[in-house]
Design a protein around this motif. Structure first.
Motif, PDB file in Angstrom:
ATOM      1  N   GLY A   1       2.916   8.352  17.994  1.00 37.94           N
ATOM      2  CA  GLY A   1       1.514   8.534  17.665  1.00 37.94           C
ATOM      3  C   GLY A   1       1.254   9.021  16.253  1.00 37.94           C
ATOM      4  O   GLY A   1       0.108   9.327  15.906  1.00 37.94           O
ATOM      5  N   LEU A   2       2.293   9.086  15.422  1.00 38.39           N
ATOM      6  CA  LEU A   2       2.117   9.551  14.044  1.00 38.39           C
ATOM      7  C   LEU A   2       1.665   8.400  13.153  1.00 38.39           C
ATOM      8  O   LEU A   2       2.083   7.258  13.327  1.00 38.39           O
ATOM      9  N   ARG A   3       0.815   8.706  12.174  1.00 42.30           N
ATOM     10  CA  ARG A   3       0.270   7.692  11.283  1.00 42.30           C
ATOM     11  C   ARG A   3       0.314   8.179   9.835  1.00 42.30           C
ATOM     12  O   ARG A   3       0.416   9.374   9.576  1.00 42.30           O
ATOM     13  N   GLY A   4       0.189   7.245   8.916  1.00 41.66           N
ATOM     14  CA  GLY A   4       0.172   7.579   7.500  1.00 41.66           C
ATOM     15  C   GLY A   4       0.764   6.446   6.693  1.00 41.66           C
ATOM     16  O   GLY A   4       1.207   5.420   7.217  1.00 41.66           O
ATOM     17  N   ARG A   5       0.762   6.631   5.384  1.00 41.09           N
ATOM     18  CA  ARG A   5       1.327   5.607   4.497  1.00 41.09           C
ATOM     19  C   ARG A   5       2.844   5.558   4.616  1.00 41.09           C
ATOM     20  O   ARG A   5       3.488   6.559   4.924  1.00 41.09           O
ATOM     21  N   VAL A   6       3.391   4.396   4.339  1.00 43.38           N
ATOM     22  CA  VAL A   6       4.836   4.202   4.261  1.00 43.38           C
ATOM     23  C   VAL A   6       5.181   3.992   2.796  1.00 43.38           C
ATOM     24  O   VAL A   6       4.569   3.152   2.125  1.00 43.38           O
TER      25      VAL A   6
ATOM     26  N   GLY B   1       3.365  -3.688   7.888  1.00 44.28           N
ATOM     27  CA  GLY B   1       2.210  -4.566   8.075  1.00 44.28           C
ATOM     28  C   GLY B   1       1.902  -4.805   9.543  1.00 44.28           C
ATOM     29  O   GLY B   1       0.739  -4.789   9.958  1.00 44.28           O
ATOM     30  N   ARG B   2       2.944  -5.003  10.334  1.00 46.41           N
ATOM     31  CA  ARG B   2       2.745  -5.250  11.760  1.00 46.41           C
ATOM     32  C   ARG B   2       2.150  -4.030  12.458  1.00 46.41           C
ATOM     33  O   ARG B   2       1.357  -4.152  13.398  1.00 46.41           O
TER      34      ARG B   2
ATOM     35  N   ASP C   1      -0.387   1.257   5.645  1.00 46.66           N
ATOM     36  CA  ASP C   1      -0.360   0.952   4.220  1.00 46.66           C
ATOM     37  C   ASP C   1       1.038   1.179   3.666  1.00 46.66           C
ATOM     38  O   ASP C   1       1.724   2.143   4.047  1.00 46.66           O
ATOM     39  N   LEU C   2       1.431   0.320   2.730  1.00 52.27           N
ATOM     40  CA  LEU C   2       2.754   0.417   2.122  1.00 52.27           C
ATOM     41  C   LEU C   2       2.617   0.629   0.628  1.00 52.27           C
ATOM     42  O   LEU C   2       1.859  -0.070  -0.042  1.00 52.27           O
ATOM     43  N   LEU C   3       3.373   1.596   0.098  1.00 53.09           N
ATOM     44  CA  LEU C   3       3.442   1.847  -1.345  1.00 53.09           C
ATOM     45  C   LEU C   3       4.873   1.645  -1.788  1.00 53.09           C
ATOM     46  O   LEU C   3       5.800   2.185  -1.175  1.00 53.09           O
TER      47      LEU C   3
END
Length: 475
Positions: A275-280, A295-296, A300-302
């Motif tokens: 359940g954790l979220r955030g940018r990769v 993406g799947r 968001d990817l940096l």
């Protein structure tokens, strides 16, 4: 002697350029930069390398003479524990005497920020300016006191882990510390947390020569661990930490190496499942699988240059802006950090999270990664070549030529990234990346493709092209 900072501090050969006097120079410059920013305290640690404790003592004395109050580790400790201590003690910064995964002849001076992570480029630049323009300090000296962070660090790990799931695992885990600073720390945590698993240590005793290999968790250095896992089956696994304990590697049942890209993907999928979220955040040398998986999962990817300090910048941005918070960030070398922890690579935490992923799913790491490959529609195969070249090798000429390649081993070039070095995006999702070391006459070639045969063909051709440019003969 010019002191040159690389992607994660200063490293040099012990007794040649890494000397007591040069450590004093760097420590004084570091103190000057910290004082200019209003800092008054610093934490100092060291790993198991030759003279580590003495180099740390010399650094601590120089920092104290320059007006800072110093906490000096009582014994060797992993880099993530040192970084955790910086935050725990609210210090202005930290110093880790280590050369991480480099050969035993090297040592280094890693600089940590007050946030408990790799020095940002801005912080390194301030220290470099102070080295070039030293200012005499005539104020009162600081103090030097010892500290032990193990208990507080273990409590910090508790907050990142699903202890109930871990306590339910009954399989076999082998920790190869490679003679480095994480030796004994994983078994110590297992006792602390009440884990009832079969946890064995390999190369757990400190060894400045790292049992005859460079302390980097890559296949050629892990023969012992692979042999120990060769007869195991099911969900048994081996975890590896490098010389200072910030990087992680893995070996699965049957003795199969599980690379850093696969580790990144499995941990990303596992954390998302919790359940954790955030940018990769990934370095440009990282796998296409990470991009496809992010993406799947709708994350968001940096993408950054190579060097965890760039990932640290992203962590710090996320701490200031919740919308930019980072779930996890990592690099090809096995350095992975979690946004809910300190903004630092942590081989011990990542080892435990791998175990947690296996325990939660009841599947082996190989099975978990195969599921990810099926989800993203990409079969991952990877290899890297480290090419040691003559001292006069023209790295810029190589990168210029690489930008002009139209194909490699019959694979057409479909795009180019120049975030760090040159990464050629090849047909079929393959890639070949050329990156020159900033401190050594070394060029690294990173290759990913959907079959081992394609990886080998691309790596062989890329290697041949690099070596063909090395026309400078040693004097």
């Amino acid at each position: 002697m010019p002191i040159k900072f690389g992607t994660d501090g200063w490293r040099d050969i012990i007794a040649e350029d890494f000397t007591y006097e040069n450590v004093r120079r760097v420590a004084r410059a570091h103190a000057q930069a910290l004082r200019a920013a209003g800092g008054n305290s610093v934490v100092v640690g060291f790993d198991t390398r030759f003279q580590g404790a003495n180099f740390a003592r010399v650094a601590a004395e120089a920092l104290a003479e320059s007006g800072l109050n110093v906490l000096l580790a009582r014994e060797f400790l992993p880099t993530p524990a040192l970084s955790f201590a910086v935050v725990h003690h609210r210090a202005a910064g930290g110093v880790m005497i280590t050369a991480s995964h480099n050969p035993p002849l090297y040592s280094g001076y890693k600089i940590k920020g007050a946030y408990g992570g790799s020095a940002t480029p801005a912080l390194v630049a301030e220290v470099e300016r102070a080295l070039a323009q030293p200012q005499a300090y005539d104020g009162p000296p600081g103090t030097v006191q010892s500290f032990d962070i193990r208990g507080a660090y273990y409590a910090g790990l508790d907050r990142q882990l699903d202890l109930e799931t871990l306590r339910g695992y009954r399989g076999t885990v082998i920790h190869d510390a490679m003679g480095g600073a994480a030796g004994g720390w994983l078994t110590g945590y297992a006792r602390h947390a009440g884990l009832n698993l079969d946890l064995r240590e390999l190369h757990g005793q400190p060894d400045p020569m790292f049992y005859g290999v460079n302390p980097e968790p890559i296949p050629q250095n892990l023969a012992g661990l692979m042999a120990a896992l060769s007869a195991e089956t099911g969900t048994a696994l081996g975890v590896v930490t490098d010389g200072d304990g910030d990087r992680v590697g893995a070996v699965t049942a049957g003795g199969h190496f599980f690379n850093s890209h696969q580790i990144f993907a499995v941990l990303l999928r596992h954390l998302h499942g919790r359940g954790l979220r955030g940018r990769v955040v990934k370095t440009v040398s990282g796998s296409r699988v990470i991009e496809l998986l992010a993406g799947r999962l709708g994350l968001d990817l940096l993408e950054t240059p190579v060097g965890f300090k760039y990932i640290t910048d992203a962590f710090l941005e996320g701490q200031q802006d919740e919308a930019r918070a980072v779930l996890m960030g990592g690099e090809e070398s096995g350095g992975l950090g979690m946004g809910a922890h300190i903004p630092e690579r942590d081989g011990l935490l990542n080892s435990l999270l791998l175990l947690e992923a296996v325990a939660a799913s009841g599947r082996s790491l190989d099975e978990l990664f195969a599921q990810i490959e099926a989800e993203v529609g990409f079969r991952h195969h990877y290899d890297r070549g480290d090419l040691h070249l003559s001292a006069g090798f023209d790295k810029n000429a190589l990168l210029k030529e690489a930008r002009g390649y139209t194909e490699v081993a019959g694979h057409p070039v479909e795009g180019i990234k120049t975030t760090d070095g040159v990464k050629l995006l090849l047909a079929g999702g393959a890639s070949a990346m050329f990156r020159a070391s900033g401190t050594e006459p070394v060029v690294r070639v990173y290759v990913e493709a959907q079959s081992p045969e394609a990886v080998q063909a691309i790596l062989n051709e890329a290697t041949r092209r690099v070596l063909a440019l090395d026309t400078v003969q040693p004097a």
